[in-house]
Motif scaffolding. Sequence first.
Motif, PDB file in Angstrom:
ATOM      1  N   HIS A 378      21.882  48.002  38.150  1.00 45.44           N
ATOM      2  CA  HIS A 378      20.848  47.661  38.819  1.00 45.44           C
ATOM      3  C   HIS A 378      20.113  47.837  40.501  1.00 45.44           C
ATOM      4  CE1 HIS A 378      18.099  46.958  35.212  1.00 45.44           C
ATOM      5  NE2 HIS A 378      18.873  48.522  34.461  1.00 45.44           N
ATOM      6  N   LYS A 379      20.860  48.052  40.486  1.00 48.08           N
ATOM      7  CA  LYS A 379      21.622  47.806  42.431  1.00 48.08           C
ATOM      8  C   LYS A 379      20.495  49.516  43.038  1.00 48.08           C
ATOM      9  CE  LYS A 379      24.480  49.064  46.029  1.00 48.08           C
ATOM     10  NZ  LYS A 379      26.176  48.837  46.388  1.00 48.08           N
ATOM     11  N   LEU A 380      19.443  48.493  43.753  1.00 47.77           N
ATOM     12  CA  LEU A 380      18.644  50.092  44.643  1.00 47.77           C
ATOM     13  C   LEU A 380      20.352  50.778  45.429  1.00 47.77           C
ATOM     14  CD1 LEU A 380      15.454  48.128  45.677  1.00 47.77           C
ATOM     15  CD2 LEU A 380      16.190  48.808  43.836  1.00 47.77           C
ATOM     16  N   LEU A 381      19.870  51.678  45.243  1.00 42.57           N
ATOM     17  CA  LEU A 381      20.324  53.134  46.032  1.00 42.57           C
ATOM     18  C   LEU A 381      19.750  54.505  47.083  1.00 42.57           C
ATOM     19  CD1 LEU A 381      23.062  54.620  43.462  1.00 42.57           C
ATOM     20  CD2 LEU A 381      22.969  53.320  44.789  1.00 42.57           C
ATOM     21  N   GLY A 382      18.913  54.480  46.609  1.00 35.05           N
ATOM     22  CA  GLY A 382      18.150  55.532  47.590  1.00 35.05           C
ATOM     23  C   GLY A 382      16.345  55.675  46.522  1.00 35.05           C
ATOM     24  N   ALA A 383      15.638  56.370  47.949  1.00 31.60           N
ATOM     25  CA  ALA A 383      13.809  56.153  47.718  1.00 31.60           C
ATOM     26  C   ALA A 383      13.786  57.719  48.491  1.00 31.60           C
ATOM     27  CB  ALA A 383      13.544  54.725  47.758  1.00 31.60           C
ATOM     28  N   GLN A 384      12.695  58.160  47.773  1.00 29.75           N
ATOM     29  CA  GLN A 384      11.698  59.130  48.144  1.00 29.75           C
ATOM     30  C   GLN A 384      10.968  59.271  48.034  1.00 29.75           C
ATOM     31  OE1 GLN A 384      13.952  62.557  46.558  1.00 29.75           O
ATOM     32  NE2 GLN A 384      15.140  60.886  46.321  1.00 29.75           N
ATOM     33  N   LEU A 385       9.575  59.199  48.895  1.00 28.25           N
ATOM     34  CA  LEU A 385       7.819  59.030  48.767  1.00 28.25           C
ATOM     35  C   LEU A 385       7.824  60.268  49.360  1.00 28.25           C
ATOM     36  CD1 LEU A 385       7.655  55.491  50.088  1.00 28.25           C
ATOM     37  CD2 LEU A 385       7.616  55.960  47.769  1.00 28.25           C
ATOM     38  N   VAL A 386       6.298  61.077  48.861  1.00 29.34           N
ATOM     39  CA  VAL A 386       5.551  62.433  49.568  1.00 29.34           C
ATOM     40  C   VAL A 386       4.212  61.983  48.733  1.00 29.34           C
ATOM     41  CG1 VAL A 386       4.721  64.745  48.757  1.00 29.34           C
ATOM     42  CG2 VAL A 386       7.799  64.216  48.133  1.00 29.34           C
ATOM     43  N   LEU A 400      15.165  48.609  53.910  1.00 29.82           N
ATOM     44  CA  LEU A 400      15.885  46.954  53.553  1.00 29.82           C
ATOM     45  C   LEU A 400      16.134  47.033  52.201  1.00 29.82           C
ATOM     46  CD1 LEU A 400      16.125  45.194  55.723  1.00 29.82           C
ATOM     47  CD2 LEU A 400      14.259  44.193  54.903  1.00 29.82           C
ATOM     48  N   GLY A 401      15.856  46.908  51.373  1.00 27.83           N
ATOM     49  CA  GLY A 401      16.419  46.645  50.072  1.00 27.83           C
ATOM     50  C   GLY A 401      17.370  47.189  49.639  1.00 27.83           C
ATOM     51  N   ILE A 402      17.441  48.351  49.989  1.00 30.59           N
ATOM     52  CA  ILE A 402      18.638  49.495  49.615  1.00 30.59           C
ATOM     53  C   ILE A 402      19.898  49.002  50.798  1.00 30.59           C
ATOM     54  CG2 ILE A 402      19.928  51.593  49.449  1.00 30.59           C
ATOM     55  CD1 ILE A 402      17.356  53.071  49.244  1.00 30.59           C
ATOM     56  N   GLN A 403      19.534  48.873  51.922  1.00 35.06           N
ATOM     57  CA  GLN A 403      20.570  47.785  52.214  1.00 35.06           C
ATOM     58  C   GLN A 403      21.134  46.282  52.286  1.00 35.06           C
ATOM     59  OE1 GLN A 403      19.229  48.411  57.268  1.00 35.06           O
ATOM     60  NE2 GLN A 403      21.679  49.690  57.289  1.00 35.06           N
ATOM     61  N   MET A 404      20.007  45.582  52.164  1.00 32.10           N
ATOM     62  CA  MET A 404      20.319  44.248  51.366  1.00 32.10           C
ATOM     63  C   MET A 404      21.165  44.019  50.297  1.00 32.10           C
ATOM     64  SD  MET A 404      19.939  42.429  54.042  1.00 32.10           S
ATOM     65  CE  MET A 404      20.104  43.632  55.213  1.00 32.10           C
ATOM     66  N   GLY A 405      21.236  45.585  49.261  1.00 30.52           N
ATOM     67  CA  GLY A 405      21.607  45.577  48.284  1.00 30.52           C
ATOM     68  C   GLY A 405      21.229  45.108  46.920  1.00 30.52           C
ATOM     69  N   GLN A 406      19.794  44.932  47.193  1.00 28.75           N
ATOM     70  CA  GLN A 406      18.748  44.146  46.279  1.00 28.75           C
ATOM     71  C   GLN A 406      18.534  44.739  45.103  1.00 28.75           C
ATOM     72  OE1 GLN A 406      15.119  43.519  48.255  1.00 28.75           O
ATOM     73  NE2 GLN A 406      16.184  41.594  48.779  1.00 28.75           N
ATOM     74  N   THR A 407      18.919  44.990  43.551  1.00 28.54           N
ATOM     75  CA  THR A 407      18.527  45.062  42.603  1.00 28.54           C
ATOM     76  C   THR A 407      17.555  45.416  41.905  1.00 28.54           C
ATOM     77  OG1 THR A 407      18.303  42.977  41.567  1.00 28.54           O
ATOM     78  CG2 THR A 407      20.009  43.987  41.390  1.00 28.54           C
ATOM     79  N   LEU A 408      16.820  45.853  41.136  1.00 29.06           N
ATOM     80  CA  LEU A 408      15.493  46.244  40.834  1.00 29.06           C
ATOM     81  C   LEU A 408      14.927  45.020  40.829  1.00 29.06           C
ATOM     82  CD1 LEU A 408      16.247  49.106  38.561  1.00 29.06           C
ATOM     83  CD2 LEU A 408      14.417  49.266  40.741  1.00 29.06           C
ATOM     84  N   GLU A 409      15.232  44.534  39.751  1.00 24.74           N
ATOM     85  CA  GLU A 409      15.096  42.671  39.635  1.00 24.74           C
ATOM     86  C   GLU A 409      14.485  41.556  40.604  1.00 24.74           C
ATOM     87  OE1 GLU A 409      17.824  43.771  38.477  1.00 24.74           O
ATOM     88  OE2 GLU A 409      17.272  43.701  35.937  1.00 24.74           O
ATOM     89  N   THR A 410      14.928  41.832  41.794  1.00 25.71           N
ATOM     90  CA  THR A 410      14.557  40.902  43.348  1.00 25.71           C
ATOM     91  C   THR A 410      13.862  42.108  43.489  1.00 25.71           C
ATOM     92  OG1 THR A 410      16.883  41.834  44.772  1.00 25.71           O
ATOM     93  CG2 THR A 410      16.468  39.340  43.642  1.00 25.71           C
ATOM     94  N   PHE A 411      13.798  43.059  44.053  1.00 28.48           N
ATOM     95  CA  PHE A 411      12.792  43.500  44.600  1.00 28.48           C
ATOM     96  C   PHE A 411      11.467  44.512  44.294  1.00 28.48           C
ATOM     97  CE2 PHE A 411      11.556  47.822  46.240  1.00 28.48           C
ATOM     98  CZ  PHE A 411      11.847  47.817  48.024  1.00 28.48           C
ATOM     99  N   TYR A 412      11.639  44.091  42.982  1.00 27.13           N
ATOM    100  CA  TYR A 412      10.240  44.462  42.263  1.00 27.13           C
ATOM    101  C   TYR A 412       8.824  43.501  42.796  1.00 27.13           C
ATOM    102  CZ  TYR A 412      10.223  42.160  37.595  1.00 27.13           C
ATOM    103  OH  TYR A 412      10.272  41.072  36.431  1.00 27.13           O
TER     104      TYR A 412
END
Length: 444
Positions: A378-386, A400-412
């Motif tokens: 569940h490590k974050l890898l990428g995101a897109q917003l439009v 920042l979440g991706i660079q810090m190696g965060q997972t979905l569980e911590t990020f949400y």
Amino acid sequence: MKVVIIGASFAGVSAALAIRKKHPKAEIQLIDKQRTIGYLPGGINLYFNEMIDPIETAQFISEQELVNNEISLLLNAKVVSMDSKQHIIKYEKDGSDFFMSFDKLILATGSSQWSQQIIGSDSEKVLKYKFLPGVRQAIEQLENSDKVALIGGGQIGGEAADTLLKKGKEVHLFERMDYLLFKYFDEEMIQPVQAEMSARGVVFHFDETVEKVIDIDEGLLIKTKKSELFCDSAIFAMNVRPDLRYLDEHIKRHTDQTIFVNDYLQTSQADIFAIGDCIQVPYSLSEESFYIPLVNNAVRTGLVVAQNLIELTTPFVGSIRTIGTKLVDHYVASTGLTEAEGAFYEQSISIAHVQQKSSLFSGSETIFGKIIFEKESHKLLGAQLVSKADILEKINTLALGIQMGQTLETFYQKDFLYHPYYSNVIDITNQLGFEGLWSETDEN
Ligand code: FAD
């Protein structure tokens, strides 16, 4: 300590200012072949969209600011060769040759718009506006052009299309891939932007690689394998590349000719460092490095190199390629891996899409979001917003979440501000993390 920096743009200037802080007594000499400093390459769009005038005001730093920091600036001086062992560079100014010695040298000579692949792309009618002399010429030529071809459908091509539509020009965009901004977005995310551009008149030539440009009296002939197009002028909107003919053989390079540096931005010569668009940067999501010419990489490598001049203390953390822009009334932003790139990623990936109102009351535009993450961890890898709402800053949180190696569980669960008028009850970035978890459940 005498520090010589070749290239006085984003990377060189950021290094000079950081070195001034770290080494108050150092002699700092910036050298550039341009006659002015600090020009912003995207300035032409600001000018045509009447956000600035004259074009010369598209500047991020002035000569006076450098003087105030006791940084010496030598302009209109082109470095033509060097002796890295003897610590000497040679430069040309006003038709004469000069030599300069250094204790530490920083190579920040960036990149420019040129291609050996497209025959005839060096024509003056193929506009290249990374630097001020080119942008002045481009403004004049575009004012007198009705039909313009854009060679490349990345950020430069997309922004040019947007600007030229507003100027009422006929716009043709050539792109070798089959959709716009493919490095940063998956097709379904950028599709609404592309559809809007088509509706406003852009003629897309996807899956077409421009092979030749022929300069004729009345304009240009653009040739691909599939078609030929006559136009008044063209814009070179492809990837930029470094020009490093001034280096000697002791400075090691990659096969793409970028300068090889270690984690501390040091070249194969101990007292010589390289930063910005003339190097590859480590990709924060794998062991690889890649060439990704962006201002943010130039500035950050400039800050980091200042730490490492005397002692190698600070590795450069690398890049996840964060970008954002506005095209045909849509704000678009991306960071990290796309789903399409996931095929080459070492782990299995999953994705989730989210749609959400930007705020409950202050203009409720829909935000379309996508998150890409490792299926197992569940490590974050990428995101897109439009969105038609300005979501550009939100991509920085995801980055920042991706660079810090965060997972979905911590990020949400991350903290966010709530305000009844300006925000939604849950931030789109938290929602993306949360939907990522549930997308797994939906599949089962
Ligand atoms: P550069 O900006 O390329 O500067 C290098 C400097 O070195 C130049 O001033 C050059 O004159 C000097 N130099 C080179 N060779 C010599 C020599 N031999 N002797 C003396 N001086 C020399 N990136 C973004 O992140 N966001 C954007 O919106 C964006 N828009 C762009 C729009 C356009 C049209 C283009 C072409 C690029 C854009 N980029 C953007 C990319 C961005 O411009 C580069 O990543 C950035 O300029 C790199 O900074 P740098 O300092 O490494 O090098």
